[in-house]
Design a protein around this motif. Structure first.
Motif, PDB file in Angstrom:
ATOM      1  N   HIS A 271      87.545  40.814  13.024  1.00 30.45           N
ATOM      2  CA  HIS A 271      88.557  39.736  12.985  1.00 30.45           C
ATOM      3  C   HIS A 271      88.995  39.356  14.392  1.00 30.45           C
ATOM      4  N   ILE A 272      88.928  38.443  14.856  1.00 32.08           N
ATOM      5  CA  ILE A 272      89.670  37.862  16.185  1.00 32.08           C
ATOM      6  C   ILE A 272      90.211  36.546  15.950  1.00 32.08           C
ATOM      7  N   SER A 273      91.646  36.425  16.542  1.00 38.10           N
ATOM      8  CA  SER A 273      92.512  35.422  16.257  1.00 38.10           C
ATOM      9  C   SER A 273      92.881  34.926  17.728  1.00 38.10           C
ATOM     10  N   PRO A 274      91.941  33.992  18.157  1.00 31.89           N
ATOM     11  CA  PRO A 274      92.413  33.431  19.484  1.00 31.89           C
ATOM     12  C   PRO A 274      93.503  32.425  19.226  1.00 31.89           C
ATOM     13  N   GLU A 275      93.648  31.766  17.949  1.00 35.95           N
ATOM     14  CA  GLU A 275      94.602  30.847  17.870  1.00 35.95           C
ATOM     15  C   GLU A 275      94.636  29.639  18.318  1.00 35.95           C
ATOM     16  N   LEU A 295      85.387  34.997  24.880  1.00 42.07           N
ATOM     17  CA  LEU A 295      85.437  34.880  23.436  1.00 42.07           C
ATOM     18  C   LEU A 295      84.152  34.480  22.992  1.00 42.07           C
ATOM     19  N   ILE A 296      83.546  33.342  23.543  1.00 38.72           N
ATOM     20  CA  ILE A 296      82.095  32.927  22.961  1.00 38.72           C
ATOM     21  C   ILE A 296      81.109  33.953  22.956  1.00 38.72           C
ATOM     22  N   MET A 297      81.156  34.858  24.357  1.00 37.72           N
ATOM     23  CA  MET A 297      80.150  35.900  24.307  1.00 37.72           C
ATOM     24  C   MET A 297      80.049  36.909  22.993  1.00 37.72           C
ATOM     25  N   ASN A 298      81.385  37.341  22.581  1.00 39.76           N
ATOM     26  CA  ASN A 298      81.744  38.043  21.514  1.00 39.76           C
ATOM     27  C   ASN A 298      81.126  37.459  20.207  1.00 39.76           C
ATOM     28  N   LEU A 299      81.504  36.167  20.025  1.00 40.01           N
ATOM     29  CA  LEU A 299      81.222  35.462  18.582  1.00 40.01           C
ATOM     30  C   LEU A 299      79.623  35.371  18.867  1.00 40.01           C
ATOM     31  N   ASP A 300      78.884  35.052  19.884  1.00 41.30           N
ATOM     32  CA  ASP A 300      77.515  34.617  19.586  1.00 41.30           C
ATOM     33  C   ASP A 300      76.731  36.313  19.474  1.00 41.30           C
ATOM     34  N   LEU A 301      77.464  37.109  20.093  1.00 42.61           N
ATOM     35  CA  LEU A 301      76.845  38.525  19.902  1.00 42.61           C
ATOM     36  C   LEU A 301      76.875  39.015  18.552  1.00 42.61           C
ATOM     37  N   ILE A 302      78.005  38.859  17.768  1.00 44.49           N
ATOM     38  CA  ILE A 302      78.110  39.204  16.446  1.00 44.49           C
ATOM     39  C   ILE A 302      77.579  38.518  15.446  1.00 44.49           C
ATOM     40  N   ASN A 303      77.347  36.994  15.847  1.00 43.20           N
ATOM     41  CA  ASN A 303      76.608  36.166  14.705  1.00 43.20           C
ATOM     42  C   ASN A 303      75.166  36.574  15.070  1.00 43.20           C
ATOM     43  N   SER A 304      74.832  37.019  15.849  1.00 43.25           N
ATOM     44  CA  SER A 304      73.261  37.302  16.048  1.00 43.25           C
ATOM     45  C   SER A 304      72.711  38.714  15.418  1.00 43.25           C
ATOM     46  N   MET A 305      73.853  39.281  15.012  1.00 38.74           N
ATOM     47  CA  MET A 305      73.579  40.747  14.410  1.00 38.74           C
ATOM     48  C   MET A 305      73.632  40.731  12.696  1.00 38.74           C
ATOM     49  N   ASP A 306      72.465  41.191  12.145  1.00 33.74           N
ATOM     50  CA  ASP A 306      72.405  41.371  10.837  1.00 33.74           C
ATOM     51  C   ASP A 306      73.351  42.343  10.078  1.00 33.74           C
ATOM     52  N   ASN A 307      73.882  43.279  10.942  1.00 37.83           N
ATOM     53  CA  ASN A 307      74.660  44.406  10.340  1.00 37.83           C
ATOM     54  C   ASN A 307      76.155  44.300  10.689  1.00 37.83           C
ATOM     55  N   LEU A 308      76.446  42.987  11.247  1.00 38.92           N
ATOM     56  CA  LEU A 308      77.779  42.785  11.680  1.00 38.92           C
ATOM     57  C   LEU A 308      78.336  41.393  10.821  1.00 38.92           C
ATOM     58  N   ASN A 341      74.692  31.732  11.648  1.00 33.45           N
ATOM     59  CA  ASN A 341      73.421  32.185  10.804  1.00 33.45           C
ATOM     60  C   ASN A 341      73.733  32.719   9.377  1.00 33.45           C
ATOM     61  N   SER A 342      74.752  32.955   8.748  1.00 31.10           N
ATOM     62  CA  SER A 342      75.149  33.318   7.825  1.00 31.10           C
ATOM     63  C   SER A 342      76.370  32.971   7.113  1.00 31.10           C
ATOM     64  N   GLN A 343      76.563  32.906   5.964  1.00 26.37           N
ATOM     65  CA  GLN A 343      77.996  32.616   5.163  1.00 26.37           C
ATOM     66  C   GLN A 343      78.824  33.824   5.311  1.00 26.37           C
ATOM     67  N   ARG A 344      78.507  35.031   5.792  1.00 26.80           N
ATOM     68  CA  ARG A 344      79.278  36.041   6.265  1.00 26.80           C
ATOM     69  C   ARG A 344      80.202  35.766   7.364  1.00 26.80           C
ATOM     70  N   ASN A 345      79.740  34.962   8.233  1.00 24.52           N
ATOM     71  CA  ASN A 345      80.489  34.463   9.259  1.00 24.52           C
ATOM     72  C   ASN A 345      81.025  33.432   9.140  1.00 24.52           C
ATOM     73  N   ALA A 346      82.297  33.184   9.315  1.00 26.48           N
ATOM     74  CA  ALA A 346      83.294  32.009   9.367  1.00 26.48           C
ATOM     75  C   ALA A 346      84.360  32.079  10.426  1.00 26.48           C
ATOM     76  N   ILE A 347      84.628  30.503  10.508  1.00 23.75           N
ATOM     77  CA  ILE A 347      85.671  30.413  11.604  1.00 23.75           C
ATOM     78  C   ILE A 347      86.892  29.611  10.936  1.00 23.75           C
ATOM     79  N   LYS A 348      87.876  30.082  10.637  1.00 19.12           N
ATOM     80  CA  LYS A 348      89.223  29.538   9.864  1.00 19.12           C
ATOM     81  C   LYS A 348      89.882  28.759  10.901  1.00 19.12           C
ATOM     82  N   TYR A 349      90.396  27.738  10.236  1.00 17.01           N
ATOM     83  CA  TYR A 349      91.462  26.926  10.793  1.00 17.01           C
ATOM     84  C   TYR A 349      92.494  26.332   9.534  1.00 17.01           C
ATOM     85  N   THR A 350      93.134  27.230   9.028  1.00 18.11           N
ATOM     86  CA  THR A 350      93.796  26.751   7.660  1.00 18.11           C
ATOM     87  C   THR A 350      95.110  27.286   7.705  1.00 18.11           C
TER      88      THR A 350
END
Length: 474
Positions: A271-275, A295-308, A341-350
């Motif tokens: 979880h990361i909250s850039p706000e 920030l985007i480097m972290n998001l891209d890396l995690i998004n590319s992984m099947d086990n995170l 690449n997966s519904q496991r990954n999400a961005i929330k603005y709620t």
């Protein structure tokens, strides 16, 4: 809600209509029956974050009605901040513990069971002979009691008591906790203590069909330090603990650090909250400077992984927010959702910002770009009891009045729900109901404003407006 109803047949959902889910008191009668079956000398209710304000007080009143001869107790961050006012307003609350509760609570239990002499219990407010008494305020070092406690284990594992950061609206910031809990500095848990809690949790979850999920509270790189965090990961791996962790990132971390998490605890979520996607707004709010590229480097890396997997959180209503910055957040989220690449990954603005009691911005609103509308407990609680969300908003900024914040909140939700619909995260029926509901909330908000001015006829007018809204949405 529909997904939950399908997966949990025992939920008391009358139907899957969003208006019923929002307006019905789904669990109230069931909760009453459960409370009746619980027999105790003391009933304790947590009032930590501000959003619990109405529910905590209502629960305590209900408990006292059902069990009038038992004691009621409240504690937590918000309760601590408003301690005198709460005890004056609500005679059905017998005790209030302010600050760290471990030592006072243990002492309270002992005295309730024996002599009922409460004056020696530190950081306690209590009733005696129809008057309110306050015991001496003390700085309590209960860290060893909590650190070594193996009897009470939760799904969340704190890495420290206190936070190293000073986010300006947070009631658990370094500034806030030092004043409310008398902390001189944050206190870090040992690796052995954290491992013991993880081991206990994992043992209790052995019958689970999937690996249990545990939440680490606070960024381990910042709180524990890089070396201790690496040691903890290595111990988890060597012990072959079948777990997953939800890990907070306060700031982006290196590629190697993220890969190490994936290798040692596969299946975990970060979880990361850039706000805000605006670095200046983010820095002002959280006191953390990092670039969007990091920030985007972290998001891209995690998004590319099947086990995170990842959850990214933005928030509306920060001091320097404008419609331009809100649209920038939405545009970033819209663009980035196309890469997920997966519904496991999400961005929330709620979320709409709440300014916590005791925070830097609450105690010095004008200095930090806010204007508080109400500061007393009773006024804030009344806002939470109003029929629409608008009146929970307790502040204004340079760029937004409360009404404009409410409209911006509805606008943001409409945009986010459109993103969710376009990516098949909600179905068309639910999407259309949400859009209609938000449209009607905006339409009727002026009528609610007028009703609030008429105290005597308020309930009747609220009901009339609510019935009109119900008729339109159905």
């Amino acid at each position: 809600v529909q997904k939950i109803a399908q997966e949990n047949k025992n939920l008391y959902l009358k139907d899957k209509s969003i208006i019923n889910d929002l307006s019905d008191k789904i669990y109230y009668s069931e909760a009453l029956e459960i409370i009746k079956t619980i027999k105790a000398d003391i009933y304790a209710v947590d009032l930590h974050w501000l959003i619990y304000i109405q529910g905590a007080i209502s629960i305590l009143k209900t408990i006292k009605t059902i069990h009038p001869k038992s004691y009621t107790l409240i504690g937590g961050l918000t309760a601590s901040y408003f301690k005198e006012e709460i005890m004056k307003l609500y005679p059905f609350i017998d005790f209030l513990i302010y600050g760290d509760a471990s030592v006072p609570l243990l002492n309270l239990v002992k005295h309730v069971k024996s002599d009922k002499l409460f004056s020696s219990i530190p950081n306690l407010i209590y009733r005696e002979n129809n008057s309110i008494k306050m015991s001496p305020k003390k700085s309590i070092n209960d860290f060893k009691i909590i650190e070594n406690d193996e009897t009470t284990i939760y799904n969340s594992i704190a890495l420290s008591r206190g936070c190293p950061l000073d986010c300006i609206t947070c009631g658990e910031s370094k500034y806030s906790i030092s004043r409310i809990n008398n902390y001189k500095s944050i206190r870090k848990y040992s690796i052995d203590s954290i491992l013991e809690k993880i081991w206990s949790l994992q043992t209790k979850s052995q019958n689970s069909q999937s690996r249990p999920y545990f939440v680490l509270i606070h960024d381990p790189f910042i709180t524990l330090g890089s070396k201790k965090w690496k040691d903890l990961l290595r111990e988890i791996k060597s012990a072959d603990l079948k777990i997953k962790l939800l890990i907070e990132f306060f700031v982006p971390h290196t590629k190697d650090e993220i890969i190490n998490i994936a290798n040692k605890i596969p299946g975990s979520t970060i979880h990361i909250s850039p706000e805000s996607i605006d670095p200046e707004i983010r820095s002002y709010h959280k006191g953390l400077r990092y670039s969007n590229e990091e920030l985007i480097m972290n998001l891209d890396l995690i998004n590319s992984m099947d086990n995170l997997s990842m959850q990214v959180w933005f928030m509306l209503g920060l001091a320097k927010d404008t419609y331009h910055s809100i649209n920038n957040n939405l545009q970033f989220i819209k663009n980035y959702y196309n890469t997920l690449n997966s519904q496991r990954n999400a961005i929330k603005y709620t979320e709409l910002l709440f300014i916590d009691p005791g925070s830097l911005a609450y105690n010095n609103p004008s200095k930090y770009g806010y204007r508080l509308l109400n500061k007393s407990f009773s006024e804030i609680k009344e806002g939470f009891e109003m029929p629409i969300y608008k009146y929970r908003i307790n502040y204004e900024t340079k760029y937004f009045t409360r009404t404009k914040l409410f409209y911006a909140f509805l606008y943001m939700h409409n945009q986010m729900d459109t993103i969710y619909f376009n990516h098949s995260l909600i179905d068309r029926s639910l999407y259309l109901k949400i859009m209609l509901y938000n449209k009607l909330l905006k339409k009727y908000s002026k009528q609610y404003d007028m009703a609030i001015q008429s105290n005597e006829a308020r309930s009747r007018l609220f009901n009339e407006i609510g019935n009109k809204l119900l008729q339109e949405i159905s």
